[in-house]
Motif scaffolding. Structure first.
Motif, PDB file in Angstrom:
ATOM      1  N   ASP A 140       0.862  -1.178   0.000  1.00  0.00           N
ATOM      2  CA  ASP A 140       0.000   0.000   0.000  1.00  0.00           C
ATOM      3  C   ASP A 140       0.901   1.231   0.000  1.00  0.00           C
ATOM      4  OD1 ASP A 140       0.946   0.264   2.660  1.00  0.00           O
ATOM      5  OD2 ASP A 140      -0.758  -0.879   3.423  1.00  0.00           O
ATOM      6  N   PHE A 141       0.304   2.421   0.110  1.00  0.00           N
ATOM      7  CA  PHE A 141       1.094   3.645  -0.003  1.00  0.00           C
ATOM      8  C   PHE A 141       2.065   3.801   1.162  1.00  0.00           C
ATOM      9  CE2 PHE A 141       1.890   8.241   0.040  1.00  0.00           C
ATOM     10  CZ  PHE A 141       2.243   8.427  -1.291  1.00  0.00           C
ATOM     11  N   ASP A 142       1.645   3.424   2.368  1.00  0.00           N
ATOM     12  CA  ASP A 142       2.546   3.526   3.516  1.00  0.00           C
ATOM     13  C   ASP A 142       3.746   2.593   3.349  1.00  0.00           C
ATOM     14  OD1 ASP A 142       1.077   5.448   4.826  1.00  0.00           O
ATOM     15  OD2 ASP A 142      -0.126   4.011   5.954  1.00  0.00           O
ATOM     16  N   ASP A 143       3.492   1.408   2.814  1.00  0.00           N
ATOM     17  CA  ASP A 143       4.577   0.465   2.564  1.00  0.00           C
ATOM     18  C   ASP A 143       5.506   1.010   1.481  1.00  0.00           C
ATOM     19  OD1 ASP A 143       5.886  -2.022   3.044  1.00  0.00           O
ATOM     20  OD2 ASP A 143       5.051  -2.796   1.173  1.00  0.00           O
TER      21      ASP A 143
ATOM     22  N   LEU B 279      10.873   3.537   0.042  1.00  0.00           N
ATOM     23  CA  LEU B 279      11.683   4.685  -0.382  1.00  0.00           C
ATOM     24  C   LEU B 279      12.653   5.105   0.720  1.00  0.00           C
ATOM     25  CD1 LEU B 279      11.644   6.416  -3.058  1.00  0.00           C
ATOM     26  CD2 LEU B 279       9.807   4.765  -2.829  1.00  0.00           C
ATOM     27  N   GLN B 280      12.176   5.039   1.971  1.00  0.00           N
ATOM     28  CA  GLN B 280      13.045   5.382   3.098  1.00  0.00           C
ATOM     29  C   GLN B 280      14.199   4.393   3.212  1.00  0.00           C
ATOM     30  OE1 GLN B 280       9.915   5.518   6.106  1.00  0.00           O
ATOM     31  NE2 GLN B 280      10.241   7.722   6.376  1.00  0.00           N
ATOM     32  N   GLU B 281      13.927   3.127   2.928  1.00  0.00           N
ATOM     33  CA  GLU B 281      14.982   2.117   2.966  1.00  0.00           C
ATOM     34  C   GLU B 281      16.038   2.373   1.896  1.00  0.00           C
ATOM     35  OE1 GLU B 281      13.215  -1.728   2.697  1.00  0.00           O
ATOM     36  OE2 GLU B 281      12.448  -1.712   4.756  1.00  0.00           O
ATOM     37  N   GLN B 282      15.639   3.051   0.829  1.00  0.00           N
ATOM     38  CA  GLN B 282      16.590   3.409  -0.224  1.00  0.00           C
ATOM     39  C   GLN B 282      17.366   4.679   0.119  1.00  0.00           C
ATOM     40  OE1 GLN B 282      15.425   3.030  -4.414  1.00  0.00           O
ATOM     41  NE2 GLN B 282      13.471   2.189  -3.747  1.00  0.00           N
ATOM     42  N   GLY B 283      17.076   5.249   1.296  1.00  0.00           N
ATOM     43  CA  GLY B 283      17.811   6.425   1.746  1.00  0.00           C
ATOM     44  C   GLY B 283      17.081   7.734   1.579  1.00  0.00           C
TER      45      GLY B 283
ATOM     46  N   ALA C 107      16.748  12.939  -1.435  1.00  0.00           N
ATOM     47  CA  ALA C 107      17.796  11.924  -1.426  1.00  0.00           C
ATOM     48  C   ALA C 107      18.972  12.397  -0.576  1.00  0.00           C
ATOM     49  CB  ALA C 107      18.261  11.650  -2.855  1.00  0.00           C
ATOM     50  N   PRO C 108      19.805  11.481  -0.092  1.00  0.00           N
ATOM     51  CA  PRO C 108      21.006  11.888   0.643  1.00  0.00           C
ATOM     52  C   PRO C 108      21.865  12.813  -0.213  1.00  0.00           C
ATOM     53  CG  PRO C 108      20.631   9.531   0.873  1.00  0.00           C
ATOM     54  CD  PRO C 108      19.661  10.012  -0.162  1.00  0.00           C
ATOM     55  N   GLY C 109      22.247  13.943   0.357  1.00  0.00           N
ATOM     56  CA  GLY C 109      23.053  14.892  -0.384  1.00  0.00           C
ATOM     57  C   GLY C 109      22.260  15.899  -1.184  1.00  0.00           C
ATOM     58  N   GLN C 110      20.947  15.687  -1.294  1.00  0.00           N
ATOM     59  CA  GLN C 110      20.098  16.621  -2.036  1.00  0.00           C
ATOM     60  C   GLN C 110      19.680  17.754  -1.112  1.00  0.00           C
ATOM     61  OE1 GLN C 110      16.643  14.783  -3.761  1.00  0.00           O
ATOM     62  NE2 GLN C 110      15.874  16.672  -4.684  1.00  0.00           N
ATOM     63  N   GLU C 111      19.731  18.971  -1.600  1.00  0.00           N
ATOM     64  CA  GLU C 111      19.458  20.123  -0.738  1.00  0.00           C
ATOM     65  C   GLU C 111      17.969  20.314  -0.489  1.00  0.00           C
ATOM     66  OE1 GLU C 111      20.455  24.919  -0.467  1.00  0.00           O
ATOM     67  OE2 GLU C 111      21.290  23.696  -2.075  1.00  0.00           O
TER      68      GLU C 111
END
Length: 269
Positions: A189-192, A197-201, A214-218
């Motif tokens: 579902d959307f929460d999953d 996405l959070q697991e991808q950083g 994303a990491p490093g994105q301002e």
């Protein structure tokens, strides 16, 4: 070659420090050092100095990033260049934490320094002039250490990842779309989906519009700016397998004219 950028930290100072000190990114903290503070308690020490500030403001600290081209330097040399850069730019007035990350395809330094100096308790002024000085100093240090230098006017204010993405024709948005497309088939579902996405950083911000960083994105990127199929409602429908991209509305006048022409041809045949 080193590409630099700087941005203020207005909240979550400890979170930012924890991120740059991550053992997995810094060879188990072998590539972590500090000046005029202990990196373990830098957030507390910064807050104490901030409480003595002569000027009010929202900036708690500043985050300076110095990124090197792949294969051009070693972690130890990069860390030393970062230390020299911080010492020269900050002139011994601001406590800082310096870390060197080696977990990506390119080595890069993170310097987080307190927004208030220890001498006069005044706020650091970050503007075009101060950034130009950072760039000139970084370029000179790279040259002194035998590294290549970014030509004047090229790619100012970008991290190496952004510079490389621009060179390859990719971008933060392009990478986010790829990440979203990869997560949707796996999400229940959307929460999953957000969890994946959070697991991808990616950092997630929910409000009127869902945004990712994303990491490093301002700055955060709103889903809806990626296109119709990436709006929150569309992603939800894609997860359910019911999404159908809307087709452009048919021009009714053209349709009627075609029907009329076909009718005339049928009568003449």
């Amino acid at each position: 070659m080193a590409v630099t950028k700087i941005h203020p930290i207005k909240s979550t100072l400890k979170k930012a420090l924890d991120y740059i000190e991550n053992p997995a990114k810094t060879d188990e903290k072998m590539l972590v050092s500090s000046f005029a503070c202990s990196y373990e308690t830098a957030d507390i020490e910064f807050e104490l100095l901030l409480s003595q500030a002569m000027q009010k403001g929202n900036n708690l600290a500043h985050h300076l990033i110095q990124s090197f081209a792949p294969g051009e330097t070693t972690p130890e040399q990069a860390h030393e260049i970062g230390r020299q850069l911080a010492d020269e730019v900050l002139q011994g007035k601001y406590p800082y934490v310096l870390t060197t990350h080696i977990d990506k395809g390119h080595i890069h330094n993170h310097v987080i320094f307190c927004a208030v100096d220890m001498v006069n308790q005044r706020k650091y002024v970050s503007n075009r002039q101060s950034y130009a000085y950072i760039r000139r100093t970084s370029d000179r240090l790279c040259k002194e250490h035998g590294l290549s230098v970014v030509m004047p006017g090229q790619d100012r204010g970008k991290s190496y990842a952004e510079w490389d993405a621009h060179r390859k024709g990719t971008s933060w948005k392009a990478k986010l779309k790829i990440a979203i497309d990869a997560a949707i088939p796996q999400a229940k579902d959307f929460d999953d989906f957000l969890r994946l996405l959070q697991e991808q950083g990616y950092e997630v911000k929910r409000g009127k519009y869902v945004s990712f960083r994303a990491p490093g994105q301002e700055r955060f990127t709103r889903c809806k700016t990626l296109g119709e199929t990436y709006a929150e409602e569309a992603i939800t429908e894609r997860i359910k397998g019911r999404f159908a991209e809307r087709k452009p509305k048919e021009n009714r006048k053209i349709s009627l004219r075609i029907d009329l022409e076909n009718s005339i041809k049928a009568q003449q045949s």
